[in-house]
Design a protein around this motif. Structure first.
Motif, mmCIF file in Angstrom:
data_model
loop_
_atom_site.group_PDB
_atom_site.id
_atom_site.type_symbol
_atom_site.label_atom_id
_atom_site.label_comp_id
_atom_site.label_asym_id
_atom_site.label_seq_id
_atom_site.Cartn_x
_atom_site.Cartn_y
_atom_site.Cartn_z
ATOM 1 N N UNK A 343 59.273 88.496 50.398
ATOM 2 C CA UNK A 343 60.094 89.640 50.846
ATOM 3 C C UNK A 343 61.197 89.136 51.768
ATOM 4 N N UNK A 344 62.115 89.995 52.126
ATOM 5 C CA UNK A 344 63.177 89.521 53.010
ATOM 6 C C UNK A 344 62.636 89.332 54.433
ATOM 7 N N UNK A 345 63.447 88.608 55.241
ATOM 8 C CA UNK A 345 62.983 88.169 56.562
ATOM 9 C C UNK A 345 62.668 89.335 57.488
ATOM 10 N N UNK A 346 63.187 90.547 57.158
ATOM 11 C CA UNK A 346 62.935 91.666 58.066
ATOM 12 C C UNK A 346 61.461 92.051 58.129
ATOM 13 N N UNK A 347 60.680 91.583 57.175
ATOM 14 C CA UNK A 347 59.244 91.892 57.219
ATOM 15 C C UNK A 347 58.433 90.773 57.890
ATOM 16 N N UNK A 348 59.128 89.862 58.548
ATOM 17 C CA UNK A 348 58.436 88.702 59.144
ATOM 18 C C UNK A 348 57.365 89.139 60.141
ATOM 19 N N UNK A 349 57.685 90.101 60.995
ATOM 20 C CA UNK A 349 56.715 90.541 61.998
ATOM 21 C C UNK A 349 55.484 91.165 61.342
ATOM 22 N N UNK A 350 55.729 91.991 60.354
ATOM 23 C CA UNK A 350 54.605 92.630 59.665
ATOM 24 C C UNK A 350 53.654 91.570 59.124
ATOM 25 N N UNK A 351 54.208 90.570 58.453
ATOM 26 C CA UNK A 351 53.318 89.581 57.845
ATOM 27 C C UNK A 351 52.689 88.648 58.876
ATOM 28 N N UNK A 352 53.387 88.412 59.965
ATOM 29 C CA UNK A 352 52.767 87.579 60.988
ATOM 30 C C UNK A 352 51.553 88.309 61.572
ATOM 31 N N UNK A 353 51.742 89.593 61.853
ATOM 32 C CA UNK A 353 50.612 90.375 62.389
ATOM 33 C C UNK A 353 49.504 90.520 61.351
ATOM 34 N N UNK A 354 49.916 90.718 60.118
ATOM 35 C CA UNK A 354 48.926 90.858 59.039
ATOM 36 C C UNK A 354 48.078 89.587 58.932
ATOM 37 N N UNK A 355 48.739 88.457 58.858
ATOM 38 C CA UNK A 355 47.996 87.218 58.636
ATOM 39 C C UNK A 355 47.149 86.832 59.854
ATOM 40 N N UNK A 356 47.676 87.099 61.055
ATOM 41 C CA UNK A 356 46.848 86.858 62.247
ATOM 42 C C UNK A 356 45.574 87.686 62.148
ATOM 43 N N UNK A 357 45.741 88.935 61.752
ATOM 44 C CA UNK A 357 44.597 89.844 61.669
ATOM 45 C C UNK A 357 43.627 89.394 60.572
ATOM 46 N N UNK A 358 44.181 89.053 59.411
ATOM 47 C CA UNK A 358 43.315 88.638 58.294
ATOM 48 C C UNK A 358 42.515 87.386 58.679
ATOM 49 N N UNK A 359 43.175 86.442 59.344
ATOM 50 C CA UNK A 359 42.472 85.205 59.708
ATOM 51 C C UNK A 359 41.267 85.514 60.601
ATOM 52 N N UNK A 360 41.482 86.360 61.590
ATOM 53 C CA UNK A 360 40.385 86.667 62.516
ATOM 54 C C UNK A 360 39.293 87.480 61.816
ATOM 55 N N UNK A 361 39.727 88.424 61.034
ATOM 56 C CA UNK A 361 38.775 89.299 60.320
ATOM 57 C C UNK A 361 37.931 88.472 59.347
ATOM 58 N N UNK A 362 38.564 87.627 58.547
ATOM 59 C CA UNK A 362 37.814 86.812 57.582
ATOM 60 C C UNK A 362 36.873 85.855 58.299
ATOM 61 N N UNK A 363 37.338 85.292 59.425
ATOM 62 C CA UNK A 363 36.477 84.359 60.171
ATOM 63 C C UNK A 363 35.253 85.111 60.684
ATOM 64 N N UNK A 364 35.486 86.318 61.230
ATOM 65 C CA UNK A 364 34.385 87.090 61.790
ATOM 66 C C UNK A 364 33.374 87.471 60.710
ATOM 67 N N UNK A 365 33.847 87.732 59.508
ATOM 68 C CA UNK A 365 32.953 88.154 58.437
ATOM 69 C C UNK A 365 32.511 86.988 57.556
ATOM 70 N N UNK A 366 32.995 85.790 57.902
ATOM 71 C CA UNK A 366 32.640 84.634 57.097
ATOM 72 C C UNK A 366 33.150 84.728 55.659
#
Ligand code: ARG
Length: 586
Positions: A343-366
């Protein structure tokens, strides 16, 4: 012949072995750092001696000499090795090794093996194009489609299994207003003629008729609620909106050579969001804030205070909730090893927050975490640096843009070849026009803004599609003149090793194709391949100017035709990886 043509890693390994054999201090810590060299330095250059020697207060040239003396004999038989400057080691493949390479890499599948990348054997989901339904695609939708498709082809060629997923924006509050407009003013004739055009008109009418605070807005909201609750009439309408949108998008995709495996839009993830709320709450990642469910990232300078809203205060899902559900689905259903969203760079914040969240969530749930990439790109601007608009200031529709590309190419082709039959000129114009638009985007680093210039992208020289397509057509014409087919193995068996400076230089450039493709694939940056193809076409043209191909002497003719055939194979394969079609005549 000893090299296996995994050239750089092979030289790297030989140098490590040499370091041990020569008894260098801390030999295990010596990193040869072998890279493709600039052509005048040969094929490869080891840059690692300097740093190694400096750290140990040794004379780098002396170290380089020790290493070279200890190189295995078989590598010395294949390469000319020299020491340059303060301690660089240069490797040049000998002409018979170049010939062996040309013989071995005679087909696209052979090249594919040589280009296999770190992700070979893995499954990668690529989410690209992903427009919103019930609206025309406009110029802003060009880059995601073009860059995304090139990335898919590069990943595939370098060994990944690719799932192409069109993550349509097919859910949201706009459908309340659209249904409101549709139920009052839909014009069946207009719908039959150009459905999306009519839906856009109806949305505008619906939007204008439902100003904030008006009772009409409540009616539109009620339509949305009915849709969300599964009211058959509204669901059927919504389904029609999706169907006609996809059919219109597919016309554009066909012109760009795109075919999706899935169109799993936001609506698909509706039923998956409850689990997201539950798991994020359960794991302590999400918290209630003013009625909304939000995630903060305390370790992040901005996202420690700027929340990632995963459920709105009114209880509805949003872009974040569906994207979280999407991440889980891709990991679980597709068993993705990698996910790329374009996507264009204007969605950078959304994806940064998304991926930070996914990483923690997946780690917590294994859960098994795929590699997560957000591939961004800059804006499309006119030559004045401002957003590209029509003369009247409207957004430019993608369909109109592609039409204009073909029309302009047709005018150029007609001027150059007035005698070709019209249908042939049209066919050429289609390939050149669309290719010019694709390549203008792909030839530059995607992170930069993309300055849209018809004159530049349609120019016959410079790093443009017409230049590369013309190089391809020119090689085909040599084979037509020779009365031979490119890549004819029997004819090629008569070829001798490259001999002249231009032949050697071209052969050397050809051997770099797998590296360029791998680099473009692994970095998710197609312009690396574009640049390589442009340089290859340049080498080819120098060779063509220096050495006549169709000479009488059979061995010389055969080896020059071999070089032509491989240049052709690499240009056609490479342009295909960027999503372009090619021509045999132009
Ligand atoms: N529909 C979005 C837009 O038009 C792009 C979606 C990108 N993909 C995603 N998973 N968020 O901006």
């Amino acid at each position: 012949m000893h090299v296996t043509f995994q050239l750089a890693p092979e030289i790297e390994a030989a140098l490590r072995a040499a370091a041990a054999a020569a008894g260098l201090a801390d030999a295990a810590d010596f990193k040869p750092d072998v890279r493709t060299a600039e052509a005048r330095h040969g094929d490869f250059q080891a840059n690692g001696v300097l740093g190694y020697a400096k750290a140990r207060k040794l004379n780098p040239r002396a170290v380089a000499e020790q290493l070279v003396a200890a190189l295995p004999a078989d590598l010395r038989a294949d390469c000319d090795v020299t020491i340059a400057g303060p301690g660089f080691i240069n490797f040049s493949l000998k002409p018979d090794v170049l010939l062996a390479w040309l013989r071995q890499f005679a087909t696209a599948p052979a090249l594919r093996t040589a280009a296999a990348a770190a992700h070979a054997g893995q499954t990668w989901v690529v989410d690209y194009s992903s427009p919103n339904t019930a609206k025309q695609m406009h110029v802003g939708h060009l880059r995601s489609a073009v860059i995304g498709e090139a990335i898919c082809r590069l990943l595939e060629f370098t060994g990944a299994k690719v799932v192409r997923d069109n993550h349509l924006g097919d859910w949201g509050t706009q459908f309340g207003k659209l249904i409101y407009g549709y139920k009052r003013w839909a014009d069946p004739a207009a719908l039959a003629a150009d459905a999306i055009e009519e839906l856009e008109r109806l949305y505008k009418l619906g939007h204008n008729a439902t100003p904030d605070g008006s009772p009409e807005l409540d009616v539109a909201r009620a339509e949305l609620v009915k849709l969300q609750q599964g009211d058959p009439e509204n669901v059927a309408l919504w389904q029609t909106f999706s169907d006609v949108s996809l059919a219109a998008f597919q016309k554009i995709y066909d012109r760009l050579g795109i075919r999706f495996d899935h169109n799993l839009g936001e609506s698909f993830y509706n039923g998956h969001v409850e689990r997201i709320y539950r798991e994020l709450t359960e794991t302590g990642l999400a918290q209630e804030s003013e009625g909304a469910l939000v995630v903060f990232h305390p370790e992040h300078p901005r996202f420690k205070t700027q929340p990632f809203i995963v459920r709105k205060a009114d209880g509805a899902s949003n872009y974040a909730s569906t994207d979280l559900a999407t991440a889980a689905y891709r990991a679980e259903h597709f068993k993705a090893d990698g996910v790329v969203v374009v996507t264009d760079f204007r969605q950078a914040d959304h994806f940064e927050q998304l991926y930070l969240t996914v990483r923690k969530w997946f780690a917590a749930k294994n859960y098994r975490l795929p590699e997560l990439h957000h591939v961004t790109f800059g804006a499309v601007t006119g030559e004045d640096g401002k957003a590209l608009k029509t003369r009247s200031g409207d957004v430019i529709r993608l369909k109109a843009l592609l039409d204009e590309a073909e029309d302009r190419a047709f005018a150029i082709v007609t001027e150059k070849n007035p005698d070709l039959p019209e249908n042939e000129r049209r066919e050429i114009a289609r390939t050149v026009g669309i290719g010019a638009v694709q390549y203008a985007d792909l030839s530059q680093n995607r992170s930069s803004n993309y300055v849209f210039s018809w004159d530049k992208m349609l120019a016959l020289d410079g790093n443009t599609a017409p230049y590369l397509l013309y190089a391809v057509a020119r090689i085909h014409s040599i084979f037509r003149k020779a009365g031979a087919a490119p890549g004819d193995a029997a004819a090629e068996s008569a070829a001798t090793a490259p001999e002249t400076a231009a032949e050697i230089s071209l052969a050397r450039k050809l051997t770099k194709f797998p590296d360029a493709v791998r680099l473009a694939g692994e970095s998710l940056r197609p312009h690396f391949l574009g640049l390589y193809l442009y340089e290859l076409a340049g080498e080819y043209s120098s060779f063509n100017n220096a050495d006549k191909v169709l000479v009488d002497e059979p061995a010389v003719r055969a080896r020059r035709l071999l070089l032509c055939a491989r240049t052709l194979l690499l240009l056609e394969t490479g342009l295909g990886l960027l999503g372009l079609r090619t021509l045999t005549r132009m």
